[in-house]
Design an enzyme around this catalytic site. Structure first.
Site, PDB file in Angstrom:
ATOM      1  N   ARG A  49       1.055  -1.158  -0.006  1.00 21.01           N
ATOM      2  CA  ARG A  49      -0.123  -0.326   0.087  1.00 21.01           C
ATOM      3  C   ARG A  49       1.150   0.790  -0.013  1.00 21.01           C
ATOM      4  O   ARG A  49       1.873   1.159   0.205  1.00 21.01           O
ATOM      5  CB  ARG A  49      -1.184   0.002   0.924  1.00 21.01           C
ATOM      6  CG  ARG A  49       0.203  -0.249   3.107  1.00 21.01           C
ATOM      7  CD  ARG A  49      -0.708   0.327   3.625  1.00 21.01           C
ATOM      8  NE  ARG A  49      -0.413   1.754   3.775  1.00 21.01           N
ATOM      9  CZ  ARG A  49       0.410   2.342   3.863  1.00 21.01           C
ATOM     10  NH1 ARG A  49       1.410   2.059   3.719  1.00 21.01           N
ATOM     11  NH2 ARG A  49       0.519   3.995   3.365  1.00 21.01           N
ATOM     12  N   GLY A  50       0.092   2.664   0.253  1.00 20.51           N
ATOM     13  CA  GLY A  50       1.090   3.470  -0.159  1.00 20.51           C
ATOM     14  C   GLY A  50       1.517   4.105  -1.659  1.00 20.51           C
ATOM     15  O   GLY A  50       1.643   3.246  -2.207  1.00 20.51           O
ATOM     16  N   ALA A  51       1.119   5.194  -1.754  1.00 18.52           N
ATOM     17  CA  ALA A  51       0.835   5.535  -3.185  1.00 18.52           C
ATOM     18  C   ALA A  51       1.844   5.526  -4.317  1.00 18.52           C
ATOM     19  O   ALA A  51       1.848   4.787  -5.043  1.00 18.52           O
ATOM     20  CB  ALA A  51       0.276   7.020  -3.241  1.00 18.52           C
ATOM     21  N   ARG A  86      -6.708  -0.125  -7.186  1.00 18.79           N
ATOM     22  CA  ARG A  86      -6.915   0.814  -7.050  1.00 18.79           C
ATOM     23  C   ARG A  86      -7.298   2.137  -7.259  1.00 18.79           C
ATOM     24  O   ARG A  86      -6.773   2.518  -8.833  1.00 18.79           O
ATOM     25  CB  ARG A  86      -5.872   1.180  -5.489  1.00 18.79           C
ATOM     26  CG  ARG A  86      -5.623  -0.642  -4.776  1.00 18.79           C
ATOM     27  CD  ARG A  86      -5.285   0.337  -3.467  1.00 18.79           C
ATOM     28  NE  ARG A  86      -6.000   1.015  -2.574  1.00 18.79           N
ATOM     29  CZ  ARG A  86      -5.666   1.626  -1.541  1.00 18.79           C
ATOM     30  NH1 ARG A  86      -4.333   0.887  -1.089  1.00 18.79           N
ATOM     31  NH2 ARG A  86      -6.425   2.134   0.375  1.00 18.79           N
ATOM     32  N   GLN A 180      -2.976   2.264   9.815  1.00 16.20           N
ATOM     33  CA  GLN A 180      -1.554   2.555   9.017  1.00 16.20           C
ATOM     34  C   GLN A 180      -0.942   3.527   9.882  1.00 16.20           C
ATOM     35  O   GLN A 180       0.252   3.084   9.935  1.00 16.20           O
ATOM     36  CB  GLN A 180      -1.550   3.747   7.673  1.00 16.20           C
ATOM     37  CG  GLN A 180      -2.527   2.804   6.449  1.00 16.20           C
ATOM     38  CD  GLN A 180      -3.970   2.728   6.662  1.00 16.20           C
ATOM     39  OE1 GLN A 180      -4.867   2.850   7.859  1.00 16.20           O
ATOM     40  NE2 GLN A 180      -4.241   2.210   5.705  1.00 16.20           N
ATOM     41  N   ASP A 221      -2.976  11.059  -2.671  1.00 16.69           N
ATOM     42  CA  ASP A 221      -2.759  10.153  -3.120  1.00 16.69           C
ATOM     43  C   ASP A 221      -3.253  10.711  -4.540  1.00 16.69           C
ATOM     44  O   ASP A 221      -2.660   9.684  -5.792  1.00 16.69           O
ATOM     45  CB  ASP A 221      -3.117   9.316  -3.258  1.00 16.69           C
ATOM     46  CG  ASP A 221      -3.726   8.172  -1.585  1.00 16.69           C
ATOM     47  OD1 ASP A 221      -3.251   8.486  -0.312  1.00 16.69           O
ATOM     48  OD2 ASP A 221      -3.533   6.722  -2.005  1.00 16.69           O
ATOM     49  N   ASN A 231      -6.359  12.335   0.180  1.00 10.66           N
ATOM     50  CA  ASN A 231      -4.688  11.618   1.108  1.00 10.66           C
ATOM     51  C   ASN A 231      -6.273  10.862   1.754  1.00 10.66           C
ATOM     52  O   ASN A 231      -7.601  10.834   1.900  1.00 10.66           O
ATOM     53  CB  ASN A 231      -4.094  12.357   2.094  1.00 10.66           C
ATOM     54  CG  ASN A 231      -3.033  11.481   2.386  1.00 10.66           C
ATOM     55  OD1 ASN A 231      -2.314  10.993   1.969  1.00 10.66           O
ATOM     56  ND2 ASN A 231      -2.413  12.130   4.075  1.00 10.66           N
ATOM     57  N   LYS A 232      -4.993   9.496   2.736  1.00 11.97           N
ATOM     58  CA  LYS A 232      -5.676   8.771   3.378  1.00 11.97           C
ATOM     59  C   LYS A 232      -7.000  10.038   4.373  1.00 11.97           C
ATOM     60  O   LYS A 232      -7.254  10.517   4.407  1.00 11.97           O
ATOM     61  CB  LYS A 232      -5.072   8.478   4.656  1.00 11.97           C
ATOM     62  CG  LYS A 232      -6.003   7.784   5.926  1.00 11.97           C
ATOM     63  CD  LYS A 232      -6.486   6.296   5.606  1.00 11.97           C
ATOM     64  CE  LYS A 232      -5.525   5.762   3.511  1.00 11.97           C
ATOM     65  NZ  LYS A 232      -6.864   4.659   2.838  1.00 11.97           N
TER      66      LYS A 232
HETATM   67  O1  MRU Z   1      -4.742   3.206   2.098  1.00 12.08           O
HETATM   68  P1  MRU Z   1      -3.674   3.768   1.783  1.00 12.08           P
HETATM   69  O2  MRU Z   1      -2.831   2.880   2.838  1.00 12.08           O
HETATM   70  O3  MRU Z   1      -2.625   2.637   0.861  1.00 12.08           O
HETATM   71  O4  MRU Z   1      -3.465   4.773   1.908  1.00 12.08           O
HETATM   72  C1  MRU Z   1      -1.912   5.519   1.800  1.00 12.08           C
HETATM   73  C2  MRU Z   1      -1.762   7.161   2.225  1.00 12.08           C
HETATM   74  O5  MRU Z   1      -3.098   7.939   2.286  1.00 12.08           O
HETATM   75  C3  MRU Z   1      -0.519   7.415   2.232  1.00 12.08           C
HETATM   76  O6  MRU Z   1      -1.347   8.865   2.304  1.00 12.08           O
HETATM   77  C4  MRU Z   1      -0.240   8.474   0.875  1.00 12.08           C
HETATM   78  O7  MRU Z   1      -0.433   7.120  -0.375  1.00 12.08           O
HETATM   79  C5  MRU Z   1       0.798   9.577   0.309  1.00 12.08           C
HETATM   80  S1  MRU Z   1       2.769   9.220   1.142  1.00 12.08           S
HETATM   81  C6  MRU Z   1       3.329   7.611   0.217  1.00 12.08           C
END
Ligand code: MRU
Length: 331
Positions: A49-51, A86, A180, A221, A231-232
């Protein structure tokens, strides 16, 4: 493929391994993500995970698929399926579009990995210059080495400021519903030895009222052309709190997170996940079975709540973002 390694991804030349982030912080379990179908499942259940990392991992999976003899047709359909795994993080689409056009998929995946490492360095250089000695800094979700191929976006900036000897204290939101912050950011902060305190998301307001937070750094993201960003989920609330309390608020992102095709935040697709994630976690359930729940995985923060955006190539104020600087930089 040449072997490569990051905190959450490893390629040994034949097999692509991903660290199962759903098992952290209790177990460090590495899973085979070499087959695109397996990688899609890993991305969808947030094992990876993580963009930026999902783009890098999807590219590496496709390259391994080619290495194992995938036909051009199988490659094209795997690329399209990975691209759709995703919907919110545009880094995934950006990486898949590069892989689709690539003459040499193995070299391209390697380049995407190495570029992400360099982009993290760029964000760390520009972002750490903003941070003053003694600051308390709030962050949300996980934006570190687990979310990228390098040292991270917002968390990479915090790591660099700490390495520079600035006495920062990080407050990590636990980040409901999938934690997270509580599971992953806390794990990274402890490994790095950065002074930090974990809070539940609902404690951020009190922390700001008490003057403990001098800055907020978050990841993104997808950044729209006008500087609105996704973002999250929970980030928007933190931005509103920061504005009320006069605390500077900065998203931190590489250029691969900017989507000029989205004119503003309203055009960013927001992933909705299984409501069961709100009713419980893992095998534990705290809400009645069948209780209706809403589970948007991301929210959009308007540029008006942003102090400045930290990109790999510099820091851009809300005013500059509103006047279209992103299109002039990247168009
Ligand atoms: O659902 P996730 O855990 O993939 O979400 C991640 C985030 O929202 C991060 O803040 C985002 O990807 C940017 S930081 C690398």
């Amino acid at each position: 493929m040449n072997p490569f390694e990051s905190l959450g991804l490893r390629h040994d030349g034949r097999t692509l391994w991903v660290l199962d982030q759903t098992q952290l912080p209790d177990a460090e379990l590495w899973l085979d993500g070499s087959e695109p179908d397996a990688m899609i499942a890993l991305i969808q259940r947030l094992a990876v995970r993580g963009a930026p990392l999902i783009g890098v991992a999807a590219a590496a999976s496709l390259a391994t698929f080619v290495q194992r003899g995938a036909s051009a047709t199988a490659y094209a359909s795997a690329c399209a399926a990975l691209r759709a795994a995703r919907p919110t993080a545009v880094n995934l689409m950006w990486a898949m579009d590069r892989m689709k056009a690539a003459a040499d998929p193995e070299a391209e995946a390697q380049a995407i990995f190495e570029e992400d490492v360099r982009l993290c360095e760029g964000m760390a250089v520009h972002g750490s210059a903003l941070i003053q000695d003694g600051e308390g800094i709030l962050t949300h979700c996980n934006t570190g080495g687990l979310a990228t191929a390098g040292i991270g976006t917002a968390l990479g900036v915090l790591r660099r400021a700490h390495e520079q000897g600035k006495r920062i204290h990080v407050y990590a939101d636990e980040t409901r519903p999938l934690l997270q912050g509580g599971r992953l950011t806390a794990w990274e902060l402890m490994k790095l030895g950065i002074p930090a305190t974990l809070i539940t998301d609902s404690m951020a307001a009190l922390l700001m009222r008490d003057g403990k937070v001098q800055r907020v750094l978050v990841g993104s993201d997808r950044v729209a052309a006008n500087g609105d960003f996704a973002n999250k989920v929970g980030t928007y609330g933190v931005a509103v709190l920061a504005r009320f309390h006069g605390v500077p608020f900065h998203p931190v992102a590489p250029f691969s997170t900017v989507d000029l095709a989205c004119p503003n935040g309203a055009a960013i697709p927001i992933e909705e996940r299984d409501p069961a994630e709100v009713r419980g976690y893992g095998s534990l359930r705290w809400a009645p079975e069948g209780m209706p729940a809403w589970n948007p995985s991301f929210d959009v923060t308007p540029v008006d709540l942003v102090t400045s955006l930290v990109l790999d190539r510099g820091v851009y104020s809300a005013e500059k973002l509103r006047s279209g600087v992103l299109a002039s930089l990247l168009g």
